[in-house]
Design a protein around this motif. Structure first.
Motif, short mmCIF file in Angstrom:
data_model
loop_
_atom_site.label_atom_id
_atom_site.label_comp_id
_atom_site.label_asym_id
_atom_site.label_seq_id
_atom_site.Cartn_x
_atom_site.Cartn_y
_atom_site.Cartn_z
N ALA A 35 0.85 -1.19 0.00
CA ALA A 35 0.00 0.00 0.00
C ALA A 35 0.88 1.24 0.00
CB ALA A 35 -0.91 0.00 1.24
N HIS A 36 0.50 2.25 -0.80
CA HIS A 36 1.30 3.46 -0.85
C HIS A 36 0.44 4.60 -1.37
CE1 HIS A 36 1.75 1.76 -4.97
NE2 HIS A 36 1.63 3.02 -5.33
N GLY A 37 0.89 5.82 -1.10
CA GLY A 37 0.16 6.97 -1.62
C GLY A 37 0.43 8.23 -0.82
N THR A 38 -0.43 9.23 -1.05
CA THR A 38 -0.33 10.53 -0.40
C THR A 38 -1.35 10.60 0.73
OG1 THR A 38 -1.99 11.49 -1.85
CG2 THR A 38 0.29 11.52 -2.63
N ALA A 39 -1.41 11.77 1.39
CA ALA A 39 -2.40 11.96 2.44
C ALA A 39 -3.82 11.83 1.88
CB ALA A 39 -2.22 13.33 3.10
N ILE A 40 -4.01 12.36 0.67
CA ILE A 40 -5.33 12.24 0.03
C ILE A 40 -5.62 10.77 -0.25
CG2 ILE A 40 -6.65 12.77 -2.05
CD1 ILE A 40 -5.17 15.44 -2.17
N GLY A 41 -4.63 10.08 -0.81
CA GLY A 41 -4.83 8.65 -1.10
C GLY A 41 -5.08 7.84 0.15
N PHE A 42 -4.43 8.23 1.26
CA PHE A 42 -4.64 7.49 2.50
C PHE A 42 -6.09 7.58 2.96
CE2 PHE A 42 -4.81 7.05 7.10
CZ PHE A 42 -4.09 5.89 7.30
N ALA A 47 -10.19 5.58 5.01
CA ALA A 47 -11.48 6.07 5.50
C ALA A 47 -12.59 5.91 4.46
CB ALA A 47 -11.36 7.53 5.92
N ARG A 48 -12.26 5.35 3.27
CA ARG A 48 -13.23 5.10 2.21
C ARG A 48 -13.90 6.39 1.73
NH1 ARG A 48 -11.28 0.19 1.04
NH2 ARG A 48 -11.33 -1.19 2.83
N MET A 49 -13.16 7.51 1.79
CA MET A 49 -13.69 8.76 1.26
C MET A 49 -13.48 8.80 -0.25
SD MET A 49 -12.26 11.59 3.95
CE MET A 49 -12.51 11.44 5.73
N ASP A 50 -14.33 9.57 -0.93
CA ASP A 50 -14.01 9.82 -2.33
C ASP A 50 -13.07 11.02 -2.39
OD1 ASP A 50 -15.62 12.11 -2.01
OD2 ASP A 50 -17.37 11.14 -2.90
N PHE A 51 -12.59 11.37 -3.60
CA PHE A 51 -11.55 12.38 -3.72
C PHE A 51 -11.97 13.73 -3.13
CE2 PHE A 51 -9.38 15.75 -6.09
CZ PHE A 51 -8.06 15.42 -5.84
N PRO A 52 -13.13 14.28 -3.49
CA PRO A 52 -13.50 15.59 -2.93
C PRO A 52 -13.62 15.55 -1.40
CG PRO A 52 -14.85 15.09 -4.84
CD PRO A 52 -14.12 13.84 -4.50
N GLU A 53 -14.16 14.46 -0.85
CA GLU A 53 -14.28 14.35 0.60
C GLU A 53 -12.90 14.39 1.26
OE1 GLU A 53 -18.23 11.71 1.59
OE2 GLU A 53 -16.47 10.67 0.86
N ALA A 54 -11.96 13.66 0.67
CA ALA A 54 -10.61 13.63 1.25
C ALA A 54 -9.96 15.01 1.21
CB ALA A 54 -9.75 12.61 0.50
N VAL A 55 -10.12 15.71 0.10
CA VAL A 55 -9.54 17.05 -0.01
C VAL A 55 -10.15 17.98 1.03
CG1 VAL A 55 -9.33 19.07 -1.51
CG2 VAL A 55 -8.95 16.79 -2.44
N ARG A 56 -11.46 17.94 1.18
CA ARG A 56 -12.12 18.82 2.14
C ARG A 56 -11.74 18.48 3.57
NH1 ARG A 56 -16.62 17.79 -1.54
NH2 ARG A 56 -16.77 19.56 -2.95
#
Length: 548
Positions: A35-42, A47-56
């Motif tokens: 598993a790897h990625g950024t804070a958004i990807g994490f 947390a099973r967020m979609d992209f806009p939710e993670a950004v917000r």
């Protein structure tokens, strides 16, 4: 651990830490599961967020505003936080009433008679809405604003000229949680012969029955890596199966499975198993589920169907055959393709030419909804077998008029593994050390070369000239939605150039100079190969003559 942080991985079970987070690179990587990625990807993965939710969520944590599309704030978000808080307070109220209310004994007896233990009641946070018209309104509706919020949250019903009254009265209460564990609604079951037997929250700003799945949050809490998800029809089915150890079970909320439901499931598991009664109503529901599933069956996704004996539901069946017996029935479920052809074949006579032709006509609209890929090819192969058509003839028959069919190419032989190219090594160095661009001064021009990957390298350099503050994570997010982004993610996770920090800038400049020299050489080789094949255009012939 040095400049980085280490912990046990949240994405798989392990005893010693293999999960590493780099503050400088703003990147995480697990050397155990990959598993790897950024804070958004994490946040999207954990947390099973979609992209806009993670950004917000990250923006709120950092105390910055998020620019919205069109420059407008999201009016839909106004007041939603207070609704989530109110719904959670209602959940706590119902749980407390199940323990303490003088008339809760009936609800307790009902749940005990259904065989539910304390652990299951606690895991799914069941409660009790006491009889009376204003128990919840009296407890949580202290002023007019609070009472309006209760109505907006679907917990109370407004009436003209008077206080609102409780929507749920004298019912066992099943809280409905979204994938982030927030209470978004409730289901309530009567304890007598009143109608309706089950009552769900109405559609609200935070609850949409075509999107939420009862039990999905609890299933993910038990295991983040789900092999499959079982879809049943009722709250008690979910509870009974979860108590028996079949924790990856969810239920739709009084509606047929929607595409949104299935997309949520496929985000957490590659396989969905629909479990229905074996009667006509169950098979009709299964057919609707099949039609909804077809456009979503891509990238290894699977669907199958289990039909229970008449008069049984998952709750009674698991008690009859036991958890292992029920698991076996789920494993032996009918694959979606088999169910599709079983239903279509039953409508024709395969012993006649007309019947086989009719089968192709019946199957055509269903195949058209399946995305291109291995699954569709296998379904078409099965249709060719049943219709006794040659696969090439069937492909021609199925192809819409005016469309040229792209036939699958045979898989190429596995390439011989080679050392990373100079361009790849340079891209990797820049990805791990983006600061070298600002420290390298004037860079040699790369020009228009035919070397693979140079366009990506050029784009990275231009981006870092405009944004010298970008970290590795910033670069990865810039390319997130592209195939390039997936390749860069792999380079970020598994490769770190072994170059001393003092030599990074010089290494980078030297690499660019070598790439700039290789460009004309590569172009000459390409033109020479095309010349030998007799494929040069007039302009390419002039260019080749100049290079010679």
């Amino acid at each position: 651990a040095g400049h980085d942080y280490q912990a046990r991985c949240p994405f798989h079970d392990e005893k010693s830490p293999s999960f590493t987070v780099s503050s400088r690179k703003q990147f995480y990587h697990c050397f155990g599961c990959g598993a790897h990625g950024t804070a958004i990807g994490f946040l999207m993965q954990y947390a099973r967020m979609d992209f806009p939710e993670a950004v917000r969520a990250l923006a709120q944590r950092a105390g910055v505003s998020v620019p919205e599309e069109g420059g407008l704030a999201r009016p839909a978000d106004a007041g939603l936080a207070s609704l989530y808080v109110l719904l959670d307070r209602a959940r706590q109220y119902f749980q407390r009433q199940l323990r303490e209310h003088p008339q809760a004994r009936r609800a307790q007896d009902y749940l005990q008679n259904r065989g539910l233990d304390a652990a299951t009641l606690d895991a799914f946070q069941l409660g009790y809405a006491p009889p009376g018209w204003d128990g919840l309104v009296g407890a949580l509706g202290g002023d007019e604003k609070a009472r309006d919020d209760l109505v907006q949250a679907g917990l109370a019903i407004a009436r003209s000229g008077a206080r609102p009254y409780d929507r749920f009265r004298d019912r066992v209460m099943y809280p409905i949680l979204d994938r982030r564990g927030r209470t978004v609604g409730f289901g309530g079951r009567v304890l007598d012969d009143s109608k309706p037997k089950y009552l769900n929250s109405p559609e609200t700003p935070v609850f949409h029955k075509g999107r939420e799945l009862y039990g999905l949050y609890q299933a993910q809490r038990v295991s983040r890596e789900l092999d499959s998800v079982v879809v049943v029809e009722g709250y008690m089915d979910v509870l009974a199966l979860a108590q028996a150890g079949l924790t990856s079970t969810v239920a739709t909320l009084g509606t047929a499975a929607t595409a949104q439901h299935l997309e949520q499931i496929f985000r957490v598991a590659p396989r969905v198993v629909f479990c229905f009664d074996g009667d006509a109503a169950g098979r009709k529901a299964a057919w609707r589920a099949l039609e909804t599933s077809l456009p979503l069956l891509r990238e290894g996704r699977q669907a199958s169907f289990v039909f229970l004996p008449e008069g049984e539901d998952p709750d009674t069946r698991v008690r009859r055959v036991g958890a292992e017996g029920f698991r076996g029935e789920l494993a032996r479920g009918t694959p979606l393709s088999s169910f599709l052809f079983d239903q279509l074949v039953a409508r024709v006579d395969l012993g006649t030419l007309d019947g086989r032709a009719r089968l192709v006509d019946l199957a055509r609209p269903f195949l058209a909804r399946i995305p291109q890929g291995a699954f569709r090819q296998l379904v078409e192969k099965r249709l060719a077998e049943l219709s006794r058509l040659d696969p090439a003839e069937l492909a021609h028959v199925l192809e819409p008029a005016g469309h040229a069919r792209v036939l699958p190419r045979p898989a190429p032989a596995a390439p011989v593994r080679q050392a990373p190219s100079l361009v790849r090594r340079t891209v990797t160095l820049l990805l791990h050390h983006p600061e070298v661009v600002s420290g390298a001064g004037e860079l040699p021009p790369l020009g228009e070369t035919g070397l693979p990957g140079v366009a990506v390298l050029r784009e990275m350099i231009e981006l870092l000239r405009a944004r010298p503050d970008l970290s590795m994570a910033g670069l990865l997010e810039h390319f997130r939605e592209s195939e390039t982004g997936r390749h860069l993610g792999k380079l970020a996770a598994v490769e770190d150039p072994a170059v001393p920090e003092a030599d990074l800038v010089q290494e980078f400049r030297d690499a660019l100079e070598r790439i700039a020299r290789q460009g004309p050489q590569q172009r000459f080789q390409d033109l020479a190969a095309r010349a030998r094949a007799g494929q040069l255009s007039e302009a390419e012939t002039r260019e080749y003559a100049e290079l010679c």
